[in-house]
Design an enzyme around this catalytic site. Structure first.
Site, short mmCIF file in Angstrom:
data_model
loop_
_atom_site.label_atom_id
_atom_site.label_comp_id
_atom_site.label_asym_id
_atom_site.label_seq_id
_atom_site.Cartn_x
_atom_site.Cartn_y
_atom_site.Cartn_z
N TYR A 1 -6.87 -5.96 0.21
CA TYR A 1 -6.03 -4.83 0.62
C TYR A 1 -5.81 -3.88 -0.56
O TYR A 1 -5.91 -2.65 -0.42
CB TYR A 1 -4.68 -5.33 1.15
CG TYR A 1 -3.67 -4.23 1.36
CD1 TYR A 1 -3.75 -3.39 2.46
CD2 TYR A 1 -2.61 -4.04 0.46
CE1 TYR A 1 -2.82 -2.37 2.67
CE2 TYR A 1 -1.67 -3.04 0.66
CZ TYR A 1 -1.78 -2.20 1.76
OH TYR A 1 -0.86 -1.21 1.95
N GLN B 1 9.67 6.26 -1.35
CA GLN B 1 8.58 6.98 -0.70
C GLN B 1 8.69 6.88 0.82
O GLN B 1 8.98 5.82 1.36
CB GLN B 1 7.24 6.40 -1.16
CG GLN B 1 6.01 6.94 -0.44
CD GLN B 1 5.64 6.12 0.80
OE1 GLN B 1 6.03 4.97 0.93
NE2 GLN B 1 4.90 6.73 1.70
N ARG C 1 -10.58 1.13 6.40
CA ARG C 1 -10.90 0.27 5.26
C ARG C 1 -11.53 -1.00 5.83
O ARG C 1 -10.85 -1.84 6.43
CB ARG C 1 -9.63 -0.03 4.48
CG ARG C 1 -8.95 1.27 3.98
CD ARG C 1 -7.46 1.15 3.83
NE ARG C 1 -6.85 2.49 3.78
CZ ARG C 1 -5.54 2.70 3.79
NH1 ARG C 1 -4.70 1.68 3.85
NH2 ARG C 1 -5.07 3.92 3.76
N SER D 1 7.87 1.71 -1.54
CA SER D 1 7.19 2.19 -0.35
C SER D 1 8.01 1.91 0.91
O SER D 1 8.69 0.88 0.99
CB SER D 1 5.83 1.49 -0.23
OG SER D 1 5.24 1.72 1.04
N HIS E 1 -4.93 9.14 -2.42
CA HIS E 1 -4.44 7.86 -1.88
C HIS E 1 -5.27 6.69 -2.40
O HIS E 1 -5.55 5.73 -1.69
CB HIS E 1 -4.46 7.88 -0.34
CG HIS E 1 -3.31 7.13 0.28
ND1 HIS E 1 -2.14 7.73 0.65
CD2 HIS E 1 -3.15 5.81 0.58
CE1 HIS E 1 -1.31 6.84 1.17
NE2 HIS E 1 -1.90 5.66 1.13
N TYR F 1 6.76 8.21 4.64
CA TYR F 1 5.62 8.82 5.32
C TYR F 1 6.13 9.90 6.25
O TYR F 1 7.32 10.00 6.54
CB TYR F 1 4.85 7.75 6.13
CG TYR F 1 4.24 6.68 5.28
CD1 TYR F 1 3.06 6.91 4.58
CD2 TYR F 1 4.84 5.43 5.16
CE1 TYR F 1 2.50 5.92 3.79
CE2 TYR F 1 4.29 4.44 4.37
CZ TYR F 1 3.12 4.69 3.69
OH TYR F 1 2.56 3.72 2.89
N ARG G 1 -8.40 5.70 -0.45
CA ARG G 1 -8.21 4.92 0.77
C ARG G 1 -8.16 5.80 2.02
O ARG G 1 -7.98 5.27 3.12
CB ARG G 1 -6.92 4.11 0.66
CG ARG G 1 -6.99 3.05 -0.42
CD ARG G 1 -5.62 2.52 -0.80
NE ARG G 1 -4.99 1.75 0.27
CZ ARG G 1 -5.29 0.49 0.56
NH1 ARG G 1 -6.24 -0.15 -0.11
NH2 ARG G 1 -4.64 -0.16 1.50
#
Length: 387
Positions: free
Chosen positions: A25, A128, A165, A107, A276, A130, A279
């Site tokens: 990951y 952070q 991914r 995150s 990113h 989104y 990614r």
């Protein structure tokens, strides 16, 4: 205990100690992984000018990022699932960053919640978010960050749609992770990791489970994450999100000159030149290649930082010398965390700091704030001569 002198040393230990699902990951990019690879390899193309007979005493790497004093201009980037790399990973990384004197960014997709990190650390951290569709959840999330005394909000703007991914799909990495016979067998071989996870109650996404509408337990998380991201995101929406926070705001995921200009107009305090970590859009230019163009476009209107590809103090120096006011490490600190817990994050920061300090001296500079293009040898056309 092996002698650790580089971030690569930590990565090798991390690979042995973390389950393959979580190692992959962190250590992967989207599609062919071209951008993921070039984020690091493009730093290697930039050379340094050695200077001699320069007073190297009284050196300092101290600086500021968005007005905050830092021991060196390096922040820990937001990394999802950090608490699965090592038990209570976000808490351990935040503690290491605070002790070292650099910012830690939590995150939204962390395992430890905002409250967990705030209760177990004694210094403010950054948070952070989104760009999600659910305004109610966003407002409550931001209010929780305010209550936790977070000192900056980092808004990720390059994740409207998730880049594919391949390793994650093959490993069953999802939210929550899908356990298979193979992944369970692999986890059973990671004894130190397993004992840590057995000893913590924090194993799911603490900022979401029990907080987002319809997500009362881990089993209901998958459908929420599939629908949560705002595909209709535009600059008006980004401006709305900025207004939800009355403190410092950083926009993460800027990789284009026009987007940088737009970001400067919505009232952000800083932007992070980032793809990113390779990614998202595979085939995009590396962050370091785009840095100078973006700095030239926005001038002094907004503070410019850089993320993606940094694996050494020399990489940090190159980004700063090209004009960045701050840098971020994600994988580099995760390697340390997965290898040695909090002590590993500290070691990663020590490695990068020493490389930055020594390289700065050998380039004839005593103050990190004095780094400029004069210490670099940059290939002609490095930023690209594209049609």
């Amino acid at each position: 205990m092996p002698v650790i002198t580089t971030i690569e040393d930590l990565r090798r230990i991390y690979k042995r100690r973390a389950p393959k699902m979580f190692y992959d990951y962190a250590e992967s990019g989207s599609w062919t992984e071209q951008t993921f690879r070039e984020n690091s390899s493009d730093f290697d193309q930039i050379r340094l000018r050695q200077r001699i007979a320069v007073d190297m005493t009284n050196r300092t790497t101290k600086s500021q990022m968005i007005g905050q004093d830092v021991a060196m201009p390096v922040a820990l980037a937001p990394v999802g699932l950090t608490g699965m790399q090592c038990a209570d990973g976000e808490i351990k990384a935040a503690r290491a960053a605070a002790k070292f004197g650099v910012p830690f960014t939590l995150s939204t997709m962390s395992i430890c919640s905002i409250e967990d990190v705030a209760e177990n650390t004694d210094k403010p951290f950054w948070f952070q978010v989104y760009t999600l569709k659910d305004d109610d959840f966003m407002r409550r999330l931001i209010d929780r960050a305010k209550a936790a005394n977070c000192s900056a909000l980092v808004i990720t703007v390059d994740l409207q749609i998730l880049g594919q991914r391949h390793k994650d799909l093959k490993n069953g990495l999802s939210a929550p992770p899908k356990l298979t016979v193979g992944s369970i067998a692999d986890m059973m071989t990671k004894v130190h990791w397993g004992l840590g996870m057995l000893g913590t109650k924090r194993r799911f996404f603490g900022n979401i489970v029990g907080h987002a509408k319809g997500v009362s337990d881990p089993s209901s998380l998958s459908s929420w994450t599939a629908e949560a991201f705002d595909h209709s995101l535009d600059w008006a929406r980004i401006a709305e999100l900025r207004k939800m926070w009355d403190g410092k705001v950083i926009l993460k995921g800027i990789l284009d000159v026009e987007d940088a200009r737009m970001a400067a107009n919505v009232g952000a305090d800083a932007i992070i030149v980032s793809n990113h970590g390779g990614r998202q859009l595979d085939g995009a230019l590396s962050s370091i290649r785009m840095l100078e163009q973006i700095i030239e476009a926005v001038g002094d209107k907004i503070e410019v930082h850089l993320d993606s590809g940094i694996r050494s103090g020399q990489d940090v120096l190159k980004a700063l010398a090209m004009g960045a006011k701050g840098t971020y490490i994600g994988r580099a600190f995760v390697y340390g965390l997965g290898a040695m817990g909090e002590a590993g994050v500290t070691k990663a920061l020590e490695v990068i700091h020493k490389e930055l300090d020594v390289t700065m001296a050998l380039c004839g500079k005593r103050d990190v704030k004095d780094l400029n293009r004069d210490v670099l040898l940059v290939p002609k056309g490095f930023s690209g001569d594209w049609s």
